[in-house]
Design a protein around this motif. Structure first.
Motif, PDB file in Angstrom:
ATOM      1  N   GLN A 191     -19.832  65.417   3.199  1.00  0.00           N
ATOM      2  CA  GLN A 191     -20.549  64.293   3.771  1.00  0.00           C
ATOM      3  C   GLN A 191     -22.119  64.860   3.960  1.00  0.00           C
ATOM      4  O   GLN A 191     -22.573  65.754   4.892  1.00  0.00           O
ATOM      5  CB  GLN A 191     -20.014  64.137   5.198  1.00  0.00           C
ATOM      6  N   ILE A 192     -22.878  64.316   2.993  1.00  0.00           N
ATOM      7  CA  ILE A 192     -24.090  64.871   2.892  1.00  0.00           C
ATOM      8  C   ILE A 192     -25.067  63.840   3.653  1.00  0.00           C
ATOM      9  O   ILE A 192     -25.100  62.679   3.725  1.00  0.00           O
ATOM     10  CB  ILE A 192     -24.825  64.583   1.527  1.00  0.00           C
ATOM     11  N   PHE A 193     -26.025  64.644   4.596  1.00  0.00           N
ATOM     12  CA  PHE A 193     -27.070  64.000   5.510  1.00  0.00           C
ATOM     13  C   PHE A 193     -28.105  64.723   5.746  1.00  0.00           C
ATOM     14  O   PHE A 193     -28.235  65.873   5.555  1.00  0.00           O
ATOM     15  CB  PHE A 193     -26.098  63.610   6.814  1.00  0.00           C
ATOM     16  N   GLU A 194     -29.263  63.808   6.248  1.00  0.00           N
ATOM     17  CA  GLU A 194     -30.542  64.456   6.699  1.00  0.00           C
ATOM     18  C   GLU A 194     -30.802  63.734   8.177  1.00  0.00           C
ATOM     19  O   GLU A 194     -30.489  62.840   8.338  1.00  0.00           O
ATOM     20  CB  GLU A 194     -31.632  64.038   5.681  1.00  0.00           C
ATOM     21  N   LYS A 195     -31.146  64.690   9.030  1.00  0.00           N
ATOM     22  CA  LYS A 195     -31.505  64.229  10.313  1.00  0.00           C
ATOM     23  C   LYS A 195     -32.908  64.558  10.961  1.00  0.00           C
ATOM     24  O   LYS A 195     -33.457  65.396  10.376  1.00  0.00           O
ATOM     25  CB  LYS A 195     -30.305  64.659  11.445  1.00  0.00           C
ATOM     26  N   PRO A 251     -19.753  68.628   6.053  1.00  0.00           N
ATOM     27  CA  PRO A 251     -20.955  68.126   6.245  1.00  0.00           C
ATOM     28  C   PRO A 251     -22.052  68.995   6.019  1.00  0.00           C
ATOM     29  O   PRO A 251     -22.098  70.073   6.286  1.00  0.00           O
ATOM     30  CB  PRO A 251     -20.958  67.907   7.903  1.00  0.00           C
ATOM     31  N   GLU A 253     -26.031  69.409   5.719  1.00  0.00           N
ATOM     32  CA  GLU A 253     -27.441  68.952   5.834  1.00  0.00           C
ATOM     33  C   GLU A 253     -28.388  69.455   4.880  1.00  0.00           C
ATOM     34  O   GLU A 253     -28.549  70.658   4.724  1.00  0.00           O
ATOM     35  CB  GLU A 253     -27.829  69.358   7.381  1.00  0.00           C
ATOM     36  N   LYS A 297     -23.459  64.430  -4.755  1.00  0.00           N
ATOM     37  CA  LYS A 297     -22.555  63.276  -4.572  1.00  0.00           C
ATOM     38  C   LYS A 297     -21.848  63.069  -5.788  1.00  0.00           C
ATOM     39  O   LYS A 297     -20.831  62.477  -5.740  1.00  0.00           O
ATOM     40  CB  LYS A 297     -23.718  62.115  -4.356  1.00  0.00           C
TER      41      LYS A 297
END
Length: 367
Positions: A191-195, A251, A253, A297
């Motif tokens: 679960q690749i994300f940037e916040k 996950p 980040e 990904k």
């Protein structure tokens, strides 16, 4: 009396056949009276690592003589056969190895008619895959007993009972741990994300809607450095995996940032052109971060080595970032070549939109 005579008749040829070796052989068969539901594993290998594998101990026979005890064929074959015969056979990719640390039996005479004994067991369970086996759990137990000196058949029951107990233990362990033990994960989900992270005087995080200002450069200029300005940019990756219904979820980040306390500008170097050159250094780190995300990904991760693959990808990207920063400065001569700077402004704008063709060419060319 008939039962004792039968036991003696059974043992008689054994005594004759092994009169010099003084050995008695037993067979590991299956869990008595039932076939266990399989919690999702197959025993594929048994390694005997105990000190003496030629015999598992000694027991007394009807003549009060000590006989060495062996398992038919071998301990490893006996245990593998026992597990196979006692479990429902299902399709599973969870291959198990058992390392036999201890499987020993010993007896003492209580009298001329009674022997007491103890079976000691220690099995180490490993998960086998494409790499080194992964240690899961140990089973260690003992069974004490007393028997009539004539009932050597009871020893065979004790041996089978010991192996049965180990099987029940491990089968239950798999069932209890399959959904939350990372070692038993069958797949990995990224679960690749940037916040959004608020910038401060310690760290300025990349924001496509907010360009750098000279106020972000807080370090004193380096007297030995001939450049007008210097920026420290980098990328980081953080994640804490967890199990969810047997799937290892990771996950991740991705953070792109610059450090004001390590970045500086001379007073006479504060102009829009120089600031753009430093901003483009920040853009280089952003582009490499995007390339890392695309790489991650595309991964089809194996639970056995997912950490190594992800870490390798990150460090490869980190080296790529440093290389691309050096190429950028070399091509533009640290911003002194305005035509080259304009070209790199265009290259980086396209890369930020996802077109990496020119970036790939520059990386292949090198400095």
């Amino acid at each position: 009396m008939q039962r004792i005579i039968s036991a003696l008749i059974i043992l008689f040829p054994i005594l004759i056949g092994h009169v010099f070796a003084q050995e008695i052989q037993f067979e590991l068969t299956r869990v008595e009276g039932q076939t266990l539901d399989n919690s999702g594993f197959e025993l594929v290998e048994v390694l005997e690592i105990q000190s003496n594998t030629t015999s598992i101990g000694s027991i007394y026979n009807a003549n009060n003589q000590l006989y060495k005890v062996n398992i038919k064929k071998s301990i490893s074959d006996g245990i593998k056969s026992f597990y196979k015969n006692s479990l429902l056979q299902i399709e599973t990719d969870r291959a198990i190895q058992i390392r036999v640390v201890d499987f020993k039996i010993s007896e003492k005479q209580q009298s001329g008619k009674v022997a007491s004994g103890e079976l000691k067991i220690k099995f180490m369970y490993y998960l086998k895959g494409s790499f080194e086996p992964v240690h899961l759990v140990d089973y260690e137990a003992g069974i004490t007993y007393q028997r009539s000196i004539h009932r050597t058949d009871l020893v065979n029951q004790i041996l089978n009972k010991g192996v049965a107990n180990s099987l029940v233990f491990f089968n239950d362990w798999i069932k209890d741990h399959a959904t939350y033990n990372r070692k038993l994960a069958k797949s990995v989900k990224l679960q690749i994300f940037e916040k959004f992270r608020k910038s401060d005087q310690d760290t300025v995080f990349y924001d496509s809607n907010q360009s750098l200002t000279w106020n972000d450069f807080l370090e004193r200029p380096n007297r030995t450095n001939r450049n007008n300005a210097m920026i420290f940019t980098s990328l980081a990756m953080e994640g804490n995996p967890f199990m969810e219904d047997g799937v290892l979820v990771l996950p991740l980040e991705i953070k792109i940032y610059m450090l004001p306390g390590s970045s500086w500008v001379r007073t006479d170097g504060k102009n829009d052109y120089s600031l753009n050159h430093e901003q483009r250094h920040f853009d280089v780190s952003r582009v490499v971060g995007n390339r890392l995300i695309n790489k991650l990904k595309a991964f089809d991760l194996n639970p056995e080595n997912y950490e190594a693959e992800i870490n390798d990808a990150f460090f490869e990207s980190y080296r790529e970032m440093n290389k691309l920063q050096e190429i950028y400065d070399a091509r533009t001569r640290h911003g002194l070549d305005r035509n080259a700077q304009n070209r790199w402004d265009s290259i980086l704008d396209q890369a930020l939109k996802g077109d990496m063709e020119e970036i790939e060419k520059e990386l292949k060319r090198g400095k």
